[in-house]
Design a protein around this motif. Structure first.
Motif, PDB file in Angstrom:
ATOM      1  N   ILE A 110       0.874  -1.162   0.000  1.00 14.95           N
ATOM      2  CA  ILE A 110       0.000   0.000   0.000  1.00 14.95           C
ATOM      3  C   ILE A 110       0.915   1.216   0.000  1.00 14.95           C
ATOM      4  N   LYS A 111       0.742   2.066  -0.966  1.00  8.47           N
ATOM      5  CA  LYS A 111       1.689   3.176  -1.126  1.00  8.47           C
ATOM      6  C   LYS A 111       1.721   4.065   0.127  1.00  8.47           C
ATOM      7  N   ILE A 112       2.939   4.375   0.548  1.00 11.16           N
ATOM      8  CA  ILE A 112       3.085   5.170   1.754  1.00 11.16           C
ATOM      9  C   ILE A 112       2.887   6.653   1.438  1.00 11.16           C
ATOM     10  N   ILE A 113       2.012   7.275   2.219  1.00 11.15           N
ATOM     11  CA  ILE A 113       1.820   8.719   2.087  1.00 11.15           C
ATOM     12  C   ILE A 113       2.439   9.347   3.326  1.00 11.15           C
ATOM     13  N   GLN A 114       3.501  10.140   3.112  1.00 12.76           N
ATOM     14  CA  GLN A 114       4.186  10.735   4.261  1.00 12.76           C
ATOM     15  C   GLN A 114       3.252  11.689   5.010  1.00 12.76           C
ATOM     16  N   THR A 115       3.497  11.813   6.319  1.00 10.30           N
ATOM     17  CA  THR A 115       2.555  12.596   7.121  1.00 10.30           C
ATOM     18  C   THR A 115       2.599  14.082   6.791  1.00 10.30           C
ATOM     19  N   HIS A 116       3.704  14.562   6.189  1.00 15.45           N
ATOM     20  CA  HIS A 116       3.694  15.994   5.890  1.00 15.45           C
ATOM     21  C   HIS A 116       2.719  16.320   4.769  1.00 15.45           C
ATOM     22  N   GLN A 117       2.216  15.267   4.112  1.00 20.05           N
ATOM     23  CA  GLN A 117       1.200  15.507   3.079  1.00 20.05           C
ATOM     24  C   GLN A 117      -0.213  15.474   3.659  1.00 20.05           C
ATOM     25  N   TRP A 118      -0.322  15.036   4.886  1.00 18.90           N
ATOM     26  CA  TRP A 118      -1.657  14.999   5.490  1.00 18.90           C
ATOM     27  C   TRP A 118      -2.080  16.417   5.835  1.00 18.90           C
ATOM     28  N   GLY A 119      -3.363  16.631   5.895  1.00 14.23           N
ATOM     29  CA  GLY A 119      -3.789  17.975   6.262  1.00 14.23           C
ATOM     30  C   GLY A 119      -5.291  18.103   6.297  1.00 14.23           C
ATOM     31  N   GLY A 120      -5.726  19.309   6.574  1.00 17.97           N
ATOM     32  CA  GLY A 120      -7.153  19.603   6.539  1.00 17.97           C
ATOM     33  C   GLY A 120      -7.947  18.950   7.648  1.00 17.97           C
ATOM     34  N   LEU A 121      -9.238  18.833   7.386  1.00 18.35           N
ATOM     35  CA  LEU A 121     -10.140  18.264   8.374  1.00 18.35           C
ATOM     36  C   LEU A 121      -9.704  16.863   8.775  1.00 18.35           C
ATOM     37  N   MET A 122      -9.205  16.104   7.780  1.00 14.57           N
ATOM     38  CA  MET A 122      -8.748  14.747   8.053  1.00 14.57           C
ATOM     39  C   MET A 122      -7.695  14.742   9.161  1.00 14.57           C
ATOM     40  N   LEU A 123      -6.710  15.637   9.041  1.00 16.18           N
ATOM     41  CA  LEU A 123      -5.648  15.691  10.039  1.00 16.18           C
ATOM     42  C   LEU A 123      -6.195  16.131  11.395  1.00 16.18           C
ATOM     43  N   THR A 124      -7.106  17.118  11.361  1.00 14.64           N
ATOM     44  CA  THR A 124      -7.719  17.564  12.609  1.00 14.64           C
ATOM     45  C   THR A 124      -8.354  16.386  13.337  1.00 14.64           C
ATOM     46  N   LEU A 125      -9.115  15.585  12.577  1.00 15.64           N
ATOM     47  CA  LEU A 125      -9.785  14.446  13.193  1.00 15.64           C
ATOM     48  C   LEU A 125      -8.777  13.418  13.696  1.00 15.64           C
ATOM     49  N   VAL A 126      -7.717  13.169  12.910  1.00 12.38           N
ATOM     50  CA  VAL A 126      -6.700  12.201  13.332  1.00 12.38           C
ATOM     51  C   VAL A 126      -6.072  12.656  14.648  1.00 12.38           C
ATOM     52  N   VAL A 127      -5.637  13.920  14.685  1.00 13.80           N
ATOM     53  CA  VAL A 127      -4.961  14.419  15.893  1.00 13.80           C
ATOM     54  C   VAL A 127      -5.899  14.337  17.090  1.00 13.80           C
ATOM     55  N   ALA A 128      -7.162  14.788  16.891  1.00 13.28           N
ATOM     56  CA  ALA A 128      -8.094  14.799  18.011  1.00 13.28           C
ATOM     57  C   ALA A 128      -8.363  13.384  18.496  1.00 13.28           C
ATOM     58  N   SER A 129      -8.614  12.445  17.572  1.00 15.68           N
ATOM     59  CA  SER A 129      -8.994  11.115  18.057  1.00 15.68           C
ATOM     60  C   SER A 129      -7.805  10.379  18.666  1.00 15.68           C
ATOM     61  N   VAL A 130      -6.618  10.525  18.076  1.00 18.10           N
ATOM     62  CA  VAL A 130      -5.460   9.885  18.703  1.00 18.10           C
ATOM     63  C   VAL A 130      -5.241  10.467  20.096  1.00 18.10           C
ATOM     64  N   GLY A 131      -5.354  11.792  20.196  1.00 19.48           N
ATOM     65  CA  GLY A 131      -5.165  12.426  21.499  1.00 19.48           C
ATOM     66  C   GLY A 131      -6.167  11.914  22.523  1.00 19.48           C
ATOM     67  N   ILE A 132      -7.429  11.809  22.112  1.00 17.31           N
ATOM     68  CA  ILE A 132      -8.471  11.389  23.046  1.00 17.31           C
ATOM     69  C   ILE A 132      -8.244   9.941  23.482  1.00 17.31           C
ATOM     70  N   VAL A 133      -7.957   9.073  22.498  1.00 19.21           N
ATOM     71  CA  VAL A 133      -7.852   7.645  22.821  1.00 19.21           C
ATOM     72  C   VAL A 133      -6.564   7.344  23.586  1.00 19.21           C
ATOM     73  N   ALA A 134      -5.433   7.883  23.104  1.00 16.02           N
ATOM     74  CA  ALA A 134      -4.159   7.516  23.720  1.00 16.02           C
ATOM     75  C   ALA A 134      -4.018   8.082  25.120  1.00 16.02           C
ATOM     76  N   SER A 135      -4.653   9.240  25.368  1.00 15.67           N
ATOM     77  CA  SER A 135      -4.460   9.836  26.685  1.00 15.67           C
ATOM     78  C   SER A 135      -5.299   9.135  27.750  1.00 15.67           C
ATOM     79  N   PHE A 136      -6.294   8.364  27.309  1.00 17.96           N
ATOM     80  CA  PHE A 136      -7.205   7.779  28.283  1.00 17.96           C
ATOM     81  C   PHE A 136      -6.525   6.795  29.242  1.00 17.96           C
TER      82      PHE A 136
ATOM     83  N   ARG B 231       5.522  13.519  16.956  1.00 20.22           N
ATOM     84  CA  ARG B 231       5.970  14.316  18.103  1.00 20.22           C
ATOM     85  C   ARG B 231       4.836  15.188  18.620  1.00 20.22           C
ATOM     86  N   ALA B 232       4.102  15.789  17.687  1.00 21.82           N
ATOM     87  CA  ALA B 232       2.960  16.609  18.109  1.00 21.82           C
ATOM     88  C   ALA B 232       1.937  15.749  18.848  1.00 21.82           C
ATOM     89  N   LEU B 233       1.723  14.532  18.328  1.00 21.92           N
ATOM     90  CA  LEU B 233       0.754  13.641  18.967  1.00 21.92           C
ATOM     91  C   LEU B 233       1.214  13.274  20.375  1.00 21.92           C
TER      92      LEU B 233
END
Lengths: 363, 386
Positions: free
Chosen positions: A149-175, A234-236
């Motif tokens: 599966i072709k790798i898409i580097q994270t610096h190409q991620w962005g927009g609402l998708m990234l917002t949701l990724v950051v928020a959900s990882v933060g919520i789940v991992a911090s629990f 690192r941000a996560l």
């Protein structure tokens, strides 16, 4: 002989108020209220018509170019032209389906969880989904060489998708971290207690942005040479460290709400500490703190916008970036308003949900 | 053989030792890497950089600052700016929050609804987005410096900021300040005296007039006796922008506007919750005792409402101070953008700078929680839980 005469019953008192009654009672009941009402009407008159004019009536919804739009009103064709950018950032367009597929899988999983509501396999089912979900998400969003599966580097991620990724990882991992910290804070072991308290109070005393700065400029210095963690990771890490302190305080609130008898009963049954916590105390404590946990998730969702300061392109950063396109100069307001509307809808529904939960738990 | 493991004390000891060892190991490893990396990248360490020349300009400063100043002075400039924007934000957030919170409980339908809309609208938009929005709006809507909007030729507003006359103290002004402080003390003793009198004799006298006399009239009369030892310096348009006078930059205005609008929603909710938390019976009992409505509000409702409302409000103040760090996004010269931004980029000593920044915020929040604890202690219901 007097006979009973049927008398028609009287009209019931009016329950419904007419428009005039209502206005008199709710708007003009006293001198002060009359003044206030007129003041408010005037304020609305000042704000609403120009706002609606800018947003809708004079605005452009067709696909005009920037030059064809007026300067005086919104040019929504800008959003139309850039909608993919707002949603996916720089994610390559031929792979949008991977993001969409993940969204679909997420919705299906949620649906399954709802369907399973009272089923005996509910917990096992949810646990199974929770354990495979991160892998699916990782494979779809990032990709993998072994599975071709072709790798898409994270610096190409962005927009609402990234917002949701950051928020959900933060919520789940911090629990889980938050739960351990909360237990640590309550612990009778002095060292553990002091460590937990200092961690929680330290994190809660500093702004998220300093933690993000730490994660982006300080953290790399602590790794062995050659180990280069991705900027997003690192941000996560920073966000998770931040959020876990707040989760810990919420769970602590839940723990404090549990009557002492529960602890004593568990001890009397001869349960070990782990059993006592996992089977008796934590389920109740977590349940009691669910409304506050949703509240904390709302706060985290708002805070994810800060990643733009360390150069990660969440939806807000995209709004700033999209107008640097020479074709669309000077359309920043539209971008910001669009992002504001999207985040407002998400956050408002979340806060409604948390209010509902709160009411349900009060009963 | 492993029986000793069932002993709780021994288990606790082992577990704690284990955690400490793990932490020390991680810490040791991290610090080892840190020293290695610092050497490898040629980053200097220590706090010497604070005394080096800063070499960059800062748009807004309250203490003397030039590019020749040291990094430490840049740090103080940033810190002061953070404090200023926080104080301004706190004042305005409190005013807006109090108004909206009371408006939300108004019996006027329109006012109550407007307050609700205000709260739901601004609470659910991230603060950073609001800061960027107001900043962007100000840049679009405000005129260039040459075409500044002026108010009575005293205050000028343009897209760089707001310019107004600044008071300049002359030699005798010192005495006016002394008179003001004396007035404050005097007013304090007047209050004590009349309170004591009320306590002993039951006679209550209005003291407002005496307070005005001591706090306002006394310093004012000293001021005029000394022949007005103060003048105003006017902002003057010179070439490109205004010179002289005092000014606030547009970044400052946007930041404090966004911070106060956002925080006010939380303060309003706290105030509403406080007022609603007072039992209806309290109001009815107060009125039944023959208190007037104003007395009921001041003596019965407010003290109880504040007891509930003040802790969350102070927490919001703390949040506002922390949120002021978002100044970095629009380039207002606060602590984070000056010190953890510009200075860090120039010096590259991430560890020292980030730790110093964190220490400042930690100190500020400990200070604010200290105030909260003192207030909580003073407002506690005496006799309850004791």
């Amino acid at each position: 002989m007097s006979t009973f005469k049927f008398q028609s019953s009287k009209q019931p008192p009016k329950l419904q108020m007419g428009v005039i009654d209502w206005t008199m009672k709710n708007l003009f009941s006293s001198k002060l209220n009359i003044a206030l009402s007129f003041g408010a009407f005037y304020l609305l008159y000042l704000i609403i018509p120009p706002l609606l004019d800018w947003l809708i009536f004079s605005a452009d919804f067709t696909q005009k170019s920037n030059a064809e739009c007026t300067k005086e009103a919104a040019c929504w064709s800008f959003i139309r032209a850039k909608i993919d950018f707002f949603m996916y950032g720089l994610y390559p367009s031929e792979y949008y389906w991977r993001v969409n597929l993940l969204l679909l899988i997420t919705l299906i999983f949620m649906l399954i969880a709802i369907v399973l509501k009272n089923h005996i396999y509910k917990n096992r089912g949810i646990l199974l989904m929770l354990s495979i979900y991160p892998f699916i998400a990782f494979l779809l969003l990032y990709g993998s060489e072994t599975f071709a599966i072709k790798i898409i580097q994270t610096h190409q991620w962005g927009g609402l998708m990234l917002t949701l990724v950051v928020a959900s990882v933060g919520i789940v991992a911090s629990f889980p971290i938050g739960v351990f910290l909360a237990l640590g804070r309550q612990s009778k072991m002095k060292i553990i207690k002091v460590l937990s308290i200092s961690y929680i109070e330290f994190i809660r005393g500093i702004p998220l942005i300093t933690i993000l700065f730490m994660a982006s400029v300080m953290l790399p210095l602590f790794f062995t040479e050659g180990v280069n963690l991705d900027k997003l990771i690192r941000a996560l890490i920073g966000i998770t460290l931040f959020q876990s302190a707040y989760i810990a305080e919420i769970i602590r609130g839940g723990l404090q709400a549990i009557p002492k008898g529960q602890y004593e009963a568990a001890d009397a049954l001869g349960l070990s500490f782990t059993q006592k916590m996992a089977l008796i105390i934590l389920p109740q404590a977590i349940k009691a703190s669910i409304p506050n946990l949703v509240g904390a998730s709302i706060a985290l969702f708002k805070d994810t916008t800060l990643v733009l300061i360390i150069g990660i392109f969440d939806m807000l950063a995209i709004a700033e970036l999209a107008t640097s396109d020479p074709q669309w100069l000077g359309r920043k307001t539209e971008g910001l308003v669009f992002v504001a509307i999207v985040t407002w809808i998400i956050l408002y529904s979340m806060s409604r949900y948390s209010k509902k939960l709160e009411l349900r738990f009060k009963r | 053989m492993l029986d000793f493991l069932s002993n709780n004390k021994i288990r606790a000891f082992l577990f704690q030792t284990f955690s400490v060892v793990v932490l020390i190991y991680i810490g040791y490893h991290g610090i080892d890497n840190l020293f290695f990396n610092i050497e490898r990248l040629g980053i200097r360490s220590g706090f010497d950089f604070l005394n080096n020349r800063a070499g960059f300009d800062i748009a807004e400063y309250l203490i003397a600052y030039t590019p020749d100043s040291t990094n430490l002075q840049a740090f103080y400039v940033g810190l002061l700016n953070t404090i200023v924007v926080s104080i301004v934000g706190i004042v305005f957030a409190s005013i807006i929050g109090l108004t909206v919170g009371i408006a939300r409980l108004s019996n006027n339908w329109l006012i109550a609804k407007l307050a609700t809309v205000y709260i739901e609208l601004f609470r659910n938009i991230p603060i950073l987005l609001q800061i960027l929005f107001w900043y962007n709006l100000a840049l679009i809507a405000l005129p260039a410096a040459r075409h500044s909007t002026d108010f009575f030729n005293l205050v000028f507003l343009n897209l760089r900021g707001i310019y107004f006359p600044s008071p300049v103290a002359e030699s005798g002004f010192y005495w006016v300040i002394v008179a003001f402080i004396v007035g404050l003390f005097l007013s304090f003793f007047i209050k004590r005296f009349f309170k004591q009198k009320h306590y002993l004799t039951g006679i209550k006298q209005p003291t407002f007039f005496y307070h005005i006399l001591s706090i306002v009239v006394l310093p004012l009369s000293v001021y005029f006796l000394l022949d007005s030892p103060m003048h105003f310096e006017m902002p003057v348009f010179l070439g490109f922008n205004f010179e002289g006078g005092a000014s606030f930059s547009i970044e400052f205005l946007a930041l404090s506007l966004a911070l106060s609008i956002y925080t006010a929603t939380y303060i309003a909710e706290a105030i509403r919750a406080g007022i609603e938390s007072v039992d209806k019976g309290q109001k009815e009992a107060a009125l039944a005792l023959g208190l007037s409505k104003a007395q009921m509000f001041k003596l019965v409702l407010l003290p109880q409402a504040l007891r509930v409302a003040i802790p969350p409000i102070i927490n919001q103040y703390l949040n506002l101070v922390k949120n002021s760090s978002l100044a970095a996004a629009i380039g207002y010269a606060d602590l984070v953008s000056v010190f953890a931004g510009t200075v860090l980029n120039q010096v590259g000593q991430a560890i020292e700078i980030i730790l110093m920044t964190m220490a400042v915020y930690l100190t500020l929040s400990i200070f604010i929680s200290l105030i909260l604890n003192i207030i909580n202690h003073r407002m506690r219901i005496i006799g309850l839980n004791e």
